[in-house]
Design an enzyme around this catalytic site. Structure first.
Site, PDB file in Angstrom:
ATOM      1  N   GLN A  30       2.823  10.242   1.382  1.00 53.04           N
ATOM      2  CA  GLN A  30       4.016   9.495   1.359  1.00 53.04           C
ATOM      3  C   GLN A  30       4.920   9.856   0.014  1.00 53.04           C
ATOM      4  O   GLN A  30       6.350   9.252   0.028  1.00 53.04           O
ATOM      5  CB  GLN A  30       3.797   7.969   1.324  1.00 53.04           C
ATOM      6  CG  GLN A  30       3.199   7.432   2.750  1.00 53.04           C
ATOM      7  CD  GLN A  30       3.201   5.894   2.575  1.00 53.04           C
ATOM      8  OE1 GLN A  30       2.105   5.331   2.099  1.00 53.04           O
ATOM      9  NE2 GLN A  30       4.190   5.294   3.073  1.00 53.04           N
ATOM     10  N   CYS A  39       5.766   0.091   7.387  1.00 60.79           N
ATOM     11  CA  CYS A  39       5.522   1.300   6.371  1.00 60.79           C
ATOM     12  C   CYS A  39       6.507   1.671   5.587  1.00 60.79           C
ATOM     13  O   CYS A  39       7.768   1.798   6.185  1.00 60.79           O
ATOM     14  CB  CYS A  39       5.144   2.511   7.426  1.00 60.79           C
ATOM     15  SG  CYS A  39       4.586   3.903   6.412  1.00 60.79           S
ATOM     16  N   LEU A  40       6.409   1.866   4.417  1.00 61.15           N
ATOM     17  CA  LEU A  40       7.428   2.349   3.509  1.00 61.15           C
ATOM     18  C   LEU A  40       8.014   3.690   4.012  1.00 61.15           C
ATOM     19  O   LEU A  40       9.297   3.856   3.611  1.00 61.15           O
ATOM     20  CB  LEU A  40       6.932   2.410   1.990  1.00 61.15           C
ATOM     21  CG  LEU A  40       6.632   1.253   1.385  1.00 61.15           C
ATOM     22  CD1 LEU A  40       5.825   1.283   0.118  1.00 61.15           C
ATOM     23  CD2 LEU A  40       7.551   0.065   1.306  1.00 61.15           C
ATOM     24  N   HIS A  55      -4.490   1.555   7.282  1.00 61.84           N
ATOM     25  CA  HIS A  55      -3.346   2.043   7.269  1.00 61.84           C
ATOM     26  C   HIS A  55      -3.148   3.040   6.397  1.00 61.84           C
ATOM     27  O   HIS A  55      -2.807   4.340   6.801  1.00 61.84           O
ATOM     28  CB  HIS A  55      -2.395   0.772   7.200  1.00 61.84           C
ATOM     29  CG  HIS A  55      -0.961   1.416   7.331  1.00 61.84           C
ATOM     30  ND1 HIS A  55       0.099   0.896   8.313  1.00 61.84           N
ATOM     31  CD2 HIS A  55      -0.187   2.077   6.261  1.00 61.84           C
ATOM     32  CE1 HIS A  55       1.204   1.768   7.887  1.00 61.84           C
ATOM     33  NE2 HIS A  55       0.957   2.130   6.694  1.00 61.84           N
ATOM     34  N   GLU A  56      -3.604   2.979   5.233  1.00 62.02           N
ATOM     35  CA  GLU A  56      -3.391   3.872   4.196  1.00 62.02           C
ATOM     36  C   GLU A  56      -4.477   5.246   4.194  1.00 62.02           C
ATOM     37  O   GLU A  56      -3.885   6.199   4.039  1.00 62.02           O
ATOM     38  CB  GLU A  56      -3.616   3.198   2.714  1.00 62.02           C
ATOM     39  CG  GLU A  56      -2.498   2.103   2.186  1.00 62.02           C
ATOM     40  CD  GLU A  56      -0.963   2.533   2.631  1.00 62.02           C
ATOM     41  OE1 GLU A  56      -0.780   3.864   2.710  1.00 62.02           O
ATOM     42  OE2 GLU A  56      -0.323   1.605   2.888  1.00 62.02           O
ATOM     43  N   GLY A 105       0.951  -1.128   0.075  1.00 63.96           N
ATOM     44  CA  GLY A 105      -0.243  -0.075  -0.088  1.00 63.96           C
ATOM     45  C   GLY A 105       0.770   1.101  -0.016  1.00 63.96           C
ATOM     46  O   GLY A 105       1.856   1.140   0.489  1.00 63.96           O
ATOM     47  N   HIS A 121      -2.945   7.509   6.756  1.00 66.67           N
ATOM     48  CA  HIS A 121      -2.181   8.390   6.288  1.00 66.67           C
ATOM     49  C   HIS A 121      -2.556   9.387   5.608  1.00 66.67           C
ATOM     50  O   HIS A 121      -1.971  10.735   5.818  1.00 66.67           O
ATOM     51  CB  HIS A 121      -1.297   7.819   4.951  1.00 66.67           C
ATOM     52  CG  HIS A 121      -0.218   6.802   5.529  1.00 66.67           C
ATOM     53  ND1 HIS A 121       1.057   7.339   5.961  1.00 66.67           N
ATOM     54  CD2 HIS A 121       0.148   5.672   5.274  1.00 66.67           C
ATOM     55  CE1 HIS A 121       2.092   6.575   6.299  1.00 66.67           C
ATOM     56  NE2 HIS A 121       1.439   5.482   5.717  1.00 66.67           N
TER      57      HIS A 121
END
Length: 172
Positions: free
Chosen positions: A50, A94-95, A136-137, A45, A140
């Site tokens: 991000q 997380c990226l 989660h996304e 994701g 963000h």
């Protein structure tokens, strides 16, 4: 085109994103770039903030089984309409917080509404890893990171690691 992924702490990761008012070719290109960036990372994701864009846009694909066809989803202005009382705990990463993982408890199932890049509205129920990922996304888009669910000491420890990582990358 792959885009650079912001690393925490970055003030843009803590901002609430603006709703997308118009689906344009630029937005579709951003979605394609985000999918390419996510798959390359590799991740399941990615949210627009991000990659430094403060718009309500996420991409995800939680298909992990070998040989199963990928299912890339592009969600514009996604919102959770309903969530189950039953909870699930997953080890999240997380990226924007590379190589850091922690257990986060979230609703086990959610119903989500979103608009796709063609302007069509969708509603779908998600469970398991898909439910965790979409929540989660969407977090963000509201300026919330998975480490915000952790205790203060653990969150500060991870933040210090990220500051050190950014410093090392800047020197390289």
């Amino acid at each position: 085109m792959k885009r650079p992924i912001l690393i925490h702490p970055d003030p843009r990761l803590k901002k609430v994103c603006a709703p997308v008012s118009e689906i344009s070719d630029d937005l579709r290109k951003l979605a394609d770039d985000m999918l390419e960036t996510m798959y390359d990372a590799p991740g399941i994701g990615l949210a627009a903030p991000q990659v430094g864009v403060l718009s309500r846009l996420i991409v995800l694909d939680c298909v992990k089984e070998e040989g199963e066809a990928p299912r890339p989803l592009v969600m514009i202005n996604p919102e959770v309409l309903a969530s189950s009382e039953e909870m699930n705990t997953y080890e999240e990463g997380c990226l924007s917080i590379p190589d850091q993982y922690a257990d986060v408890t979230r609703p086990a199932e959610v119903e989500v509404r979103w608009i796709d890049p063609d302007g069509a509205e969708h509603r779908e129920g998600f469970g398991g890893l898909w439910a965790t990922c979409v929540q989660h996304e969407i977090d963000h888009l509201n300026g919330k990171l998975f480490i915000d669910y952790l205790g203060a000491m653990r969150r500060q420890m991870i933040t210090r690691r990220m500051v050190k990582l950014k410093r090392e990358k800047a020197r390289a």
